[in-house]
Scaffold this motif. Structure first.
Motif, short mmCIF file in Angstrom:
data_model
loop_
_atom_site.label_atom_id
_atom_site.label_comp_id
_atom_site.label_asym_id
_atom_site.label_seq_id
_atom_site.Cartn_x
_atom_site.Cartn_y
_atom_site.Cartn_z
N HIS A 1 0.65 -0.93 0.29
CA HIS A 1 -0.17 0.49 0.06
C HIS A 1 0.89 1.20 0.37
CE1 HIS A 1 -2.54 -2.72 1.89
NE2 HIS A 1 -3.24 -2.87 1.02
N THR A 2 2.10 1.12 0.88
CA THR A 2 2.89 2.25 0.57
C THR A 2 4.15 1.99 0.75
OG1 THR A 2 0.76 2.83 2.25
CG2 THR A 2 3.10 4.48 2.71
N ILE A 3 4.77 3.09 -0.17
CA ILE A 3 6.54 2.50 0.18
C ILE A 3 6.90 3.99 0.54
CG2 ILE A 3 8.86 2.23 -1.31
CD1 ILE A 3 6.72 1.13 -3.78
N VAL A 4 8.20 4.08 1.25
CA VAL A 4 8.70 5.25 2.06
C VAL A 4 10.65 4.85 1.25
CG1 VAL A 4 9.57 6.45 3.94
CG2 VAL A 4 7.20 5.13 3.85
N LEU A 5 10.87 5.99 1.00
CA LEU A 5 11.80 6.06 0.60
C LEU A 5 12.75 6.86 0.44
CD1 LEU A 5 10.76 5.46 -3.30
CD2 LEU A 5 11.98 3.80 -2.50
N GLY A 6 13.56 6.58 2.07
CA GLY A 6 13.83 7.18 2.27
C GLY A 6 15.38 7.95 1.93
N ASP A 7 15.90 8.90 1.04
CA ASP A 7 16.67 10.03 0.04
C ASP A 7 17.24 11.28 0.71
OD1 ASP A 7 18.24 10.97 -2.17
OD2 ASP A 7 16.72 8.39 -2.68
N ARG A 8 18.81 11.39 0.63
CA ARG A 8 18.67 12.93 0.74
C ARG A 8 18.52 14.06 -0.37
NH1 ARG A 8 25.28 12.53 0.42
NH2 ARG A 8 24.45 11.24 -1.91
N SER A 9 17.69 13.91 -1.41
CA SER A 9 16.88 14.31 -1.98
C SER A 9 15.98 15.25 -1.71
CB SER A 9 16.39 13.79 -3.37
OG SER A 9 15.60 12.86 -2.89
#
Length: 532
Positions: A485-493
């Motif tokens: 249902h949800t994708i959390v993409l931790g990124d410096r951007s």
């Protein structure tokens, strides 16, 4: 506990084919003794044994974990029998799945079914494991494509058109053929400057000839990505591409139906009653918010001051969030071979524990989940990364005993929702590895291109292994099938949120650099981009 009750439980286990140790049976009996006649569940032991069927290992620890979830569900129902009280999400309603414990399923193209891998999965695989990594990725997308209405084989012969069905041809069959054909294959570069398209049938590689007349869909086309291409064979033996795109995405419900009850996410199979209860709790919970932060530099006083302001603000809310997710990196300097301040980092984790403990409502009412970043301490930079070393987290756990340290990536069953957390500076690396500029017809936003890439590839990190190493035997832990249902993409951007074909994807941003974080409510998939 009477002997008759023990015999009754043992009989139920025998009917289901379970052979349990005595300590596991004792755990079941202890679980049954927790219930009384006012329980909202009809037969708690039957429910527990049904859920136990989905677990590969049936020991005391597994029984205890399932029993805890059922007891939490029953307590939540009994606390508010008439709907007069506040519905509150508790830690028992959140299930954290470590990437190294995700069950592995493989697709059988002959029987056209998924089967569970039951053998051992060593960290150090052999050459066959590396070959199987690519084969399993290809078969996963191939079986989805075979069910798609535009690429399924027609029952009767018909001419192909731009709007009709497009039958996929094996690459091996292109030799000596004329006219346009559709193929599916993996992009590889076996020689410098020469790109090949490979599938399971090819006896030799086919070069993709990319010139000014090709058209591509949204996404980043890098080595190791699997594409569907339309083109024709030239006399030189080169396959000239006219249209190229990723395999179409399959609806989540259709994927679940084809899996036929297999639990590929790793959260176990819930009864219908439990599913309905969790869905109702998810809608009505007053503390259903999740606060997600990335890049918590413990050695940076400014970052720690920002974090204390965030905790102070939520401590004074009427209802504290049920979940805080803190993703790395937890140090402003990479914890590589040149890093020699592990004792200082350990004490900084202890100070973080003191800071959280100074907020009693958060300590008691919120679950704190820690996910390592790409530059945090660990055995290597290979994916999936295990949780932070015990040495670093001991002092924090003395202050926050219920803190959870998990792997990267990490999966979570949030009531009825499936969430995937991944901390990796993926956008920069995908853009750098891109073989051609992404298409601007559908979008010019790089984050949207990134989301399209990982969802259509059904994989969190489809980069070449030379760019991002992956443990060959655990590549399945990065799968996105069925789509969560949800994708959390931790990124410096830059902080971003994007909803793509019903999947909510967002990047909380860098907290230490920009003061950015996200407040997320899973029941309506609402993303609140926040910053200090």
């Amino acid at each position: 506990m009477s002997s008759s009750t023990r015999k009754k439980v043992q009989k139920k286990c025998k009917i289901r084919g379970y052979t349990l140790e005595l300590d596991a049976v004792d755990e079941i009996l202890s679980f049954e003794s927790e219930f009384n006649n006012d329980s909202a569940l009809d037969d708690p032991v039957d429910i527990l044994l049904d859920l136990l069927a989905t677990q590969p290992i049936k020991d005391k620890e597994t029984v205890h974990r399932i029993a805890t979830r059922i007891l939490g569900a029953d307590a939540a129902i009994n606390e508010t029998p008439d709907g007069d009280g506040d519905d509150v999400i508790r830690a028992s309603d959140l299930l954290i799945i470590d990437a190294l414990k995700v069950p592995k399923f493989r697709y059988d193209p002959i029987k056209k079914v998924f089967y569970k891998h039951t053998g051992s999965l060593p960290i150090h695989g052999d050459a066959f494991s590396k070959a199987a990594l690519y084969k399993d990725r290809f078969l996963l997308l191939s079986q989805m494509l075979s069910r798609h209405k535009d690429f399924s084989k027609p029952a009767f012969d018909s001419e192909l058109s731009d709007f009709g069905r497009c039958e996929i041809s094996p690459i091996q069959s292109l030799i000596g053929q004329t006219g346009r054909r559709w193929v599916m294959g993996l992009i590889s570069q076996l020689e410098d400057g020469h790109f090949y398209l490979e599938d399971l049938s090819a006896s030799h590689e086919i070069i993709i000839f990319l010139d000014n007349i090709y058209k591509i869909t949204a996404g980043f086309f890098v080595e190791n990505t699997i594409v569907v291409a339309e083109g024709e064979m030239l006399l030189e033996g080169v396959f000239q591409v006219f249209n190229c795109g990723f395999p179409p995405l399959e609806d989540r419900d259709k994927s679940l139906q084809f899996l036929a009850g297999h639990d590929s996410f790793g959260s176990g199979t819930l009864t219908e009653q439990e599913t309905l209860r969790l869905a109702k709790l998810e809608r009505e919970a007053v503390n259903g918010n999740a606060v997600i932060l990335s890049d918590i530099w413990l050695d940076n006083e400014e970052a720690m001051g920002k974090l204390e302001r965030v905790l102070d603000a939520f401590e004074n809310e009427d209802f504290v969030p049920c979940l805080f997710v803190l993703m790395g990196n937890f140090c402003s300097h990479p914890c590589n071979l040149g890093f020699h301040s592990f004792s200082n980092l350990r004490s900084q984790f202890g100070k973080l524990g003191q800071m959280i403990a100074a907020h009693p409502r958060l300590k008691e009412g919120s679950c704190f989940l820690f996910i390592p970043g790409p530059d945090d301490a660990g055995p290597s930079t290979v994916l999936p990364r295990p949780s932070l070393p015990k040495y670093l987290r001991e002092e924090l756990q003395n202050h926050i005993p219920n803190a959870i340290f998990s792997s990267n990536p990490c999966r979570m069953k949030f009531c009825s929702q499936e969430l995937v957390f991944f901390r990796q500076d993926l956008l920069y690396r995908m853009r750098r590895s891109c073989l051609m500029p992404p298409s601007t017809e559908e979008t010019t936003d790089d984050f949207e291109h990134l989301v399209a890439t990982i969802t259509h590839q059904c994989h969190l990190c489809p980069l070449p292994l030379i760019v991002q190493p992956i443990i060959w035997n655990y590549d399945h832990s990065l799968y996105l099938y069925p789509t969560p249902h949800t994708i959390v993409l931790g990124d410096r951007s830059e902080q971003k949120a994007f909803k793509y074909t019903g999947i909510t994807c967002f990047n909380p941003g860098s907290f230490s650099s920009d003061g950015a974080f996200v407040v997320y409510r899973p029941d309506n998939q609402e993303v609140e981009l926040s910053s200090l």
